[in-house]
Design an enzyme around this catalytic site. Structure first.
Site, mmCIF file in Angstrom:
data_model
loop_
_atom_site.group_PDB
_atom_site.id
_atom_site.type_symbol
_atom_site.label_atom_id
_atom_site.label_comp_id
_atom_site.label_asym_id
_atom_site.label_seq_id
_atom_site.Cartn_x
_atom_site.Cartn_y
_atom_site.Cartn_z
ATOM 1 N N CYS A 1 0.694 14.219 -8.021
ATOM 2 C CA CYS A 1 1.783 13.533 -7.324
ATOM 3 C C CYS A 1 2.727 12.908 -8.373
ATOM 4 O O CYS A 1 2.468 12.980 -9.577
ATOM 5 C CB CYS A 1 1.217 12.453 -6.399
ATOM 6 S SG CYS A 1 0.480 11.057 -7.282
ATOM 7 N N HIS B 1 -6.503 8.089 -8.337
ATOM 8 C CA HIS B 1 -6.541 9.549 -8.210
ATOM 9 C C HIS B 1 -7.358 10.121 -9.370
ATOM 10 O O HIS B 1 -7.488 9.484 -10.427
ATOM 11 C CB HIS B 1 -5.118 10.115 -8.244
ATOM 12 C CG HIS B 1 -4.325 9.834 -7.002
ATOM 13 N ND1 HIS B 1 -3.080 10.362 -6.757
ATOM 14 C CD2 HIS B 1 -4.620 9.072 -5.916
ATOM 15 C CE1 HIS B 1 -2.639 9.955 -5.591
ATOM 16 N NE2 HIS B 1 -3.550 9.163 -5.056
ATOM 17 N N CYS C 1 0.943 10.415 -10.706
ATOM 18 C CA CYS C 1 0.073 11.036 -11.719
ATOM 19 C C CYS C 1 0.888 11.854 -12.717
ATOM 20 O O CYS C 1 0.554 11.883 -13.910
ATOM 21 C CB CYS C 1 -1.000 11.869 -11.042
ATOM 22 S SG CYS C 1 -2.201 10.820 -10.179
ATOM 23 N N GLU D 1 -6.839 12.454 -11.651
ATOM 24 C CA GLU D 1 -6.192 12.603 -12.966
ATOM 25 C C GLU D 1 -5.876 11.254 -13.598
ATOM 26 O O GLU D 1 -5.950 11.097 -14.822
ATOM 27 C CB GLU D 1 -4.951 13.496 -12.883
ATOM 28 C CG GLU D 1 -3.918 13.120 -11.839
ATOM 29 C CD GLU D 1 -4.146 13.722 -10.460
ATOM 30 O OE1 GLU D 1 -5.187 13.402 -9.861
ATOM 31 O OE2 GLU D 1 -3.259 14.449 -9.970
#
Lengths: 155, 155
Positions: free
Chosen positions: A82, A52, A85, A54
Protein backbone atom coordinates in the site's frame (compact mmCIF):
# COMPACT_ATOMS: atom_id res chain seq x y z
CA UNK A 1 16.10 -18.56 -6.18
CA UNK A 2 13.72 -15.67 -5.59
CA UNK A 3 10.75 -18.09 -5.64
CA UNK A 4 12.15 -19.82 -2.54
CA UNK A 5 12.15 -16.49 -0.66
CA UNK A 6 8.61 -15.85 -1.84
CA UNK A 7 7.65 -19.33 -0.58
CA UNK A 8 8.74 -18.23 2.90
CA UNK A 9 6.67 -15.06 2.54
CA UNK A 10 3.70 -17.23 1.46
CA UNK A 11 4.14 -19.38 4.58
CA UNK A 12 4.09 -16.20 6.64
CA UNK A 13 0.87 -15.16 4.90
CA UNK A 14 -0.73 -18.52 5.76
CA UNK A 15 0.36 -18.12 9.38
CA UNK A 16 -1.34 -14.70 9.46
CA UNK A 17 -4.58 -16.23 8.14
CA UNK A 18 -4.45 -18.85 10.92
CA UNK A 19 -4.31 -15.98 13.44
CA UNK A 20 -7.28 -14.21 11.81
CA UNK A 21 -5.15 -11.50 10.22
CA UNK A 22 -5.30 -10.50 6.55
CA UNK A 23 -2.84 -13.00 5.02
CA UNK A 24 0.19 -11.11 3.78
CA UNK A 25 3.79 -12.15 4.41
CA UNK A 26 7.16 -10.51 3.79
CA UNK A 27 10.87 -11.34 3.90
CA UNK A 28 13.96 -9.07 3.87
CA UNK A 29 17.03 -10.62 2.19
CA UNK A 30 20.60 -9.32 2.07
CA UNK A 31 22.63 -8.95 -1.12
CA UNK A 32 24.33 -12.24 -0.21
CA UNK A 33 20.99 -14.04 0.03
CA UNK A 34 20.77 -14.15 3.82
CA UNK A 35 17.29 -13.81 5.33
CA UNK A 36 17.42 -10.90 7.78
CA UNK A 37 13.78 -10.83 8.84
CA UNK A 38 10.41 -12.35 8.00
CA UNK A 39 6.99 -11.23 9.15
CA UNK A 40 3.28 -11.26 8.54
CA UNK A 41 0.37 -8.95 9.21
CA UNK A 42 -0.36 -8.27 12.88
CA UNK A 43 -2.60 -5.18 12.81
CA UNK A 44 -5.30 -6.79 14.95
CA UNK A 45 -3.01 -8.58 17.39
CA UNK A 46 -0.90 -5.47 18.00
CA UNK A 47 -3.70 -2.88 17.70
CA UNK A 48 -1.42 -1.15 15.23
CA UNK A 49 -2.67 0.08 11.85
CA UNK A 50 0.93 0.19 10.60
CA UNK A 51 1.67 -3.46 11.42
CA UNK A 52 1.61 -4.69 7.83
CA UNK A 53 3.95 -7.57 6.95
CA UNK A 54 6.45 -5.45 5.00
CA UNK A 55 6.47 -2.68 7.62
CA UNK A 56 7.25 -5.18 10.41
CA UNK A 57 9.88 -6.96 8.26
CA UNK A 58 11.65 -3.67 7.46
CA UNK A 59 11.55 -2.43 11.06
CA UNK A 60 12.85 -5.78 12.23
CA UNK A 61 15.70 -5.87 9.66
CA UNK A 62 16.72 -2.31 10.57
CA UNK A 63 16.66 -3.24 14.25
CA UNK A 64 18.78 -6.36 13.69
CA UNK A 65 21.29 -4.43 11.60
CA UNK A 66 21.23 -1.28 13.76
CA UNK A 67 20.70 1.00 10.77
CA UNK A 68 17.79 2.99 9.42
CA UNK A 69 18.48 2.21 5.77
CA UNK A 70 18.63 -1.10 3.92
CA UNK A 71 20.71 -0.17 0.88
CA UNK A 72 21.44 -3.34 -1.08
CA UNK A 73 18.70 -5.37 0.62
CA UNK A 74 15.68 -6.88 -1.12
CA UNK A 75 12.09 -7.24 0.04
CA UNK A 76 9.74 -10.08 -0.87
CA UNK A 77 6.05 -9.57 -0.11
CA UNK A 78 3.03 -11.60 -1.18
CA UNK A 79 0.79 -8.60 -1.98
CA UNK A 80 1.44 -5.26 -3.69
CA UNK A 81 2.41 -2.80 -0.94
CA UNK A 82 0.00 0.00 0.00
CA UNK A 83 1.04 3.69 -0.06
CA UNK A 84 2.22 3.51 3.57
CA UNK A 85 4.42 0.46 2.96
CA UNK A 86 5.69 1.77 -0.38
CA UNK A 87 6.68 4.89 1.56
CA UNK A 88 8.75 2.96 4.10
CA UNK A 89 10.28 0.82 1.33
CA UNK A 90 11.47 4.03 -0.31
CA UNK A 91 12.65 5.56 2.97
CA UNK A 92 14.59 2.37 3.78
CA UNK A 93 16.23 2.44 0.32
CA UNK A 94 15.26 -1.18 -0.46
CA UNK A 95 17.12 -2.27 -3.62
CA UNK A 96 14.65 -4.72 -5.16
CA UNK A 97 10.98 -5.26 -4.41
CA UNK A 98 9.49 -8.63 -5.40
CA UNK A 99 5.76 -8.93 -4.87
CA UNK A 100 3.08 -11.50 -5.66
CA UNK A 101 -0.52 -10.43 -6.19
CA UNK A 102 -1.66 -7.02 -7.39
CA UNK A 103 -3.95 -5.11 -5.02
CA UNK A 104 -6.65 -3.20 -6.88
CA UNK A 105 -8.09 -1.95 -3.60
CA UNK A 106 -5.04 -0.60 -1.79
CA UNK A 107 -1.91 -1.15 -3.89
CA UNK A 108 0.30 1.92 -4.09
CA UNK A 109 3.11 0.70 -6.37
CA UNK A 110 1.75 0.12 -9.86
CA UNK A 111 -1.61 1.75 -9.23
CA UNK A 112 -3.22 4.16 -6.77
CA UNK A 113 -0.58 6.55 -5.43
CA UNK A 114 2.24 5.05 -7.55
CA UNK A 115 4.59 6.04 -4.71
CA UNK A 116 7.81 5.18 -6.56
CA UNK A 117 7.06 6.87 -9.85
CA UNK A 118 5.60 10.27 -8.95
CA UNK A 119 7.76 13.35 -9.25
CA UNK A 120 8.56 13.63 -5.53
CA UNK A 121 9.94 10.07 -5.10
CA UNK A 122 13.43 10.07 -3.55
CA UNK A 123 14.20 6.39 -4.06
CA UNK A 124 12.55 3.75 -6.20
CA UNK A 125 13.49 0.07 -5.87
CA UNK A 126 13.58 -2.20 -8.90
CA UNK A 127 10.11 -3.76 -8.94
CA UNK A 128 9.33 -7.36 -9.96
CA UNK A 129 5.68 -8.40 -9.65
CA UNK A 130 3.68 -11.59 -10.18
CA UNK A 131 6.04 -13.96 -8.32
CA UNK A 132 3.86 -16.51 -6.51
CA UNK A 133 0.85 -14.46 -7.58
CA UNK A 134 -1.59 -17.39 -7.87
CA UNK A 135 -0.70 -18.79 -4.45
CA UNK A 136 -0.90 -15.34 -2.84
CA UNK A 137 -4.29 -14.74 -4.42
CA UNK A 138 -5.54 -18.21 -3.36
CA UNK A 139 -4.56 -17.57 0.27
CA UNK A 140 -6.33 -14.18 0.25
CA UNK A 141 -9.42 -15.54 -1.53
CA UNK A 142 -9.78 -18.47 0.89
CA UNK A 143 -9.33 -16.14 3.89
CA UNK A 144 -12.02 -13.68 2.80
CA UNK A 145 -14.42 -16.49 1.77
CA UNK A 146 -14.09 -18.06 5.22
CA UNK A 147 -14.56 -14.64 6.81
CA UNK A 148 -17.76 -14.08 4.84
CA UNK A 149 -19.04 -17.55 5.77
CA UNK A 150 -18.36 -16.89 9.46
CA UNK A 151 -20.22 -13.55 9.19
CA UNK A 152 -23.19 -15.35 7.63
CA UNK A 153 -23.21 -17.90 10.47
CA UNK A 154 -23.04 -15.12 13.09
CA UNK A 155 -25.94 -13.28 11.46
CA UNK B 1 -7.77 25.80 21.07
CA UNK B 2 -6.12 23.91 18.21
CA UNK B 3 -3.12 26.27 18.37
CA UNK B 4 -2.38 25.07 21.92
CA UNK B 5 -2.18 21.46 20.67
CA UNK B 6 0.08 22.60 17.84
CA UNK B 7 2.26 24.37 20.42
CA UNK B 8 2.81 20.99 22.09
CA UNK B 9 3.69 19.48 18.71
CA UNK B 10 6.14 22.36 18.13
CA UNK B 11 7.78 21.67 21.52
CA UNK B 12 8.15 18.04 20.45
CA UNK B 13 9.76 19.21 17.19
CA UNK B 14 12.28 21.31 19.16
CA UNK B 15 13.06 18.33 21.39
CA UNK B 16 13.78 16.25 18.26
CA UNK B 17 16.19 18.93 17.00
CA UNK B 18 18.02 18.83 20.35
CA UNK B 19 18.52 15.09 19.82
CA UNK B 20 19.82 15.61 16.28
CA UNK B 21 16.66 14.34 14.63
CA UNK B 22 14.76 16.17 11.88
CA UNK B 23 12.48 18.41 13.95
CA UNK B 24 8.90 17.29 13.50
CA UNK B 25 6.40 16.81 16.34
CA UNK B 26 2.91 15.34 16.56
CA UNK B 27 0.01 15.03 19.01
CA UNK B 28 -3.10 12.81 18.98
CA UNK B 29 -6.16 14.37 20.64
CA UNK B 30 -9.51 12.77 21.46
CA UNK B 31 -12.88 14.25 20.49
CA UNK B 32 -13.14 15.56 24.06
CA UNK B 33 -9.82 17.38 23.76
CA UNK B 34 -7.73 14.91 25.76
CA UNK B 35 -4.15 14.40 24.62
CA UNK B 36 -3.69 10.65 24.05
CA UNK B 37 -0.11 10.69 22.78
CA UNK B 38 2.64 13.05 21.69
CA UNK B 39 5.85 12.23 19.86
CA UNK B 40 8.68 13.48 17.71
CA UNK B 41 10.95 12.03 15.06
CA UNK B 42 13.23 9.21 16.25
CA UNK B 43 14.41 7.60 13.00
CA UNK B 44 18.09 7.84 13.92
CA UNK B 45 17.74 6.93 17.59
CA UNK B 46 15.58 3.89 16.85
CA UNK B 47 17.24 2.90 13.53
CA UNK B 48 13.73 2.88 12.13
CA UNK B 49 12.87 4.60 8.84
CA UNK B 50 9.20 4.60 9.85
CA UNK B 51 9.76 6.40 13.16
CA UNK B 52 8.30 9.72 12.03
CA UNK B 53 6.52 11.83 14.66
CA UNK B 54 3.00 11.13 13.41
CA UNK B 55 3.68 7.38 12.96
CA UNK B 56 4.93 7.09 16.56
CA UNK B 57 2.05 9.22 17.90
CA UNK B 58 -0.58 7.12 16.10
CA UNK B 59 0.97 3.79 17.14
CA UNK B 60 1.24 5.04 20.70
CA UNK B 61 -2.39 6.23 20.81
CA UNK B 62 -3.58 2.90 19.38
CA UNK B 63 -1.52 1.05 21.97
CA UNK B 64 -2.88 3.17 24.85
CA UNK B 65 -6.47 2.70 23.64
CA UNK B 66 -6.03 -0.96 22.63
CA UNK B 67 -7.55 -0.42 19.20
CA UNK B 68 -6.20 -0.26 15.67
CA UNK B 69 -8.42 2.63 14.57
CA UNK B 70 -8.74 6.17 15.90
CA UNK B 71 -12.20 7.14 14.64
CA UNK B 72 -13.09 10.53 16.10
CA UNK B 73 -9.50 11.39 17.05
CA UNK B 74 -7.48 14.30 15.64
CA UNK B 75 -3.81 14.53 14.73
CA UNK B 76 -1.66 17.66 15.01
CA UNK B 77 1.71 17.58 13.23
CA UNK B 78 4.17 20.39 12.55
CA UNK B 79 4.99 19.32 8.97
CA UNK B 80 2.88 18.01 6.10
CA UNK B 81 2.88 14.19 6.40
CA UNK B 82 4.75 12.12 3.81
CA UNK B 83 3.05 9.34 1.80
CA UNK B 84 3.89 6.74 4.47
CA UNK B 85 2.40 8.82 7.29
CA UNK B 86 -0.61 9.90 5.22
CA UNK B 87 -1.15 6.17 4.64
CA UNK B 88 -1.22 5.34 8.35
CA UNK B 89 -3.41 8.41 9.07
CA UNK B 90 -5.91 7.01 6.57
CA UNK B 91 -5.62 3.44 7.90
CA UNK B 92 -6.17 4.71 11.46
CA UNK B 93 -9.27 6.67 10.37
CA UNK B 94 -8.04 9.94 11.91
CA UNK B 95 -10.94 12.44 11.86
CA UNK B 96 -9.09 15.75 11.47
CA UNK B 97 -5.51 16.42 10.42
CA UNK B 98 -4.01 19.77 11.44
CA UNK B 99 -0.55 20.44 10.09
CA UNK B 100 1.88 23.34 10.09
CA UNK B 101 4.42 23.75 7.29
CA UNK B 102 4.05 22.43 3.76
CA UNK B 103 6.71 19.97 2.62
CA UNK B 104 7.67 20.50 -1.02
CA UNK B 105 10.23 17.71 -0.78
CA UNK B 106 8.27 14.86 0.77
CA UNK B 107 4.71 16.00 1.56
CA UNK B 108 2.07 13.50 0.46
CA UNK B 109 -1.15 15.29 1.42
CA UNK B 110 -1.61 18.37 -0.74
CA UNK B 111 1.18 17.53 -3.16
CA UNK B 112 3.23 14.51 -4.26
CA UNK B 113 1.15 11.35 -3.87
CA UNK B 114 -1.94 13.23 -2.58
CA UNK B 115 -2.74 10.10 -0.57
CA UNK B 116 -6.18 11.27 0.61
CA UNK B 117 -7.54 12.48 -2.70
CA UNK B 118 -6.59 9.83 -5.23
CA UNK B 119 -9.25 7.40 -6.45
CA UNK B 120 -8.14 4.49 -4.21
CA UNK B 121 -8.32 6.38 -0.89
CA UNK B 122 -10.49 4.56 1.67
CA UNK B 123 -10.58 7.32 4.28
CA UNK B 124 -9.68 10.98 4.11
CA UNK B 125 -9.51 13.12 7.25
CA UNK B 126 -10.57 16.76 7.21
CA UNK B 127 -7.33 18.65 6.52
CA UNK B 128 -6.40 22.02 8.03
CA UNK B 129 -2.96 23.33 7.10
CA UNK B 130 -0.84 26.36 7.99
CA UNK B 131 -1.38 26.24 11.78
CA UNK B 132 1.90 27.27 13.42
CA UNK B 133 3.45 27.22 9.96
CA UNK B 134 6.02 29.99 10.58
CA UNK B 135 7.26 28.44 13.83
CA UNK B 136 7.47 24.98 12.27
CA UNK B 137 9.41 26.38 9.32
CA UNK B 138 11.75 28.35 11.63
CA UNK B 139 12.58 25.21 13.64
CA UNK B 140 13.32 23.25 10.46
CA UNK B 141 15.35 26.09 8.90
CA UNK B 142 17.48 26.55 12.03
CA UNK B 143 18.07 22.79 12.28
CA UNK B 144 19.27 22.41 8.70
CA UNK B 145 21.39 25.59 8.88
CA UNK B 146 23.15 24.26 11.98
CA UNK B 147 23.60 20.89 10.28
CA UNK B 148 25.21 22.55 7.25
CA UNK B 149 27.48 24.63 9.50
CA UNK B 150 28.58 21.51 11.40
CA UNK B 151 29.32 19.76 8.08
CA UNK B 152 31.45 22.72 6.99
CA UNK B 153 33.42 22.61 10.27
CA UNK B 154 33.96 18.85 9.91
CA UNK B 155 35.24 19.30 6.37
Amino acid sequence: MFKSYMDIALKEAKAAADRGEVPVGAVVVSGKGEIISQASNRTRELSDPSAHAEMIAIRSACSVLGQERLNGYDLYVTLEPCAMCAGVISAARIKRLYYGASDDKSGGVEQGCCVFTHSQSHHAPEVYSGIGENEANDILKTFFEQLRNKSLVVQ
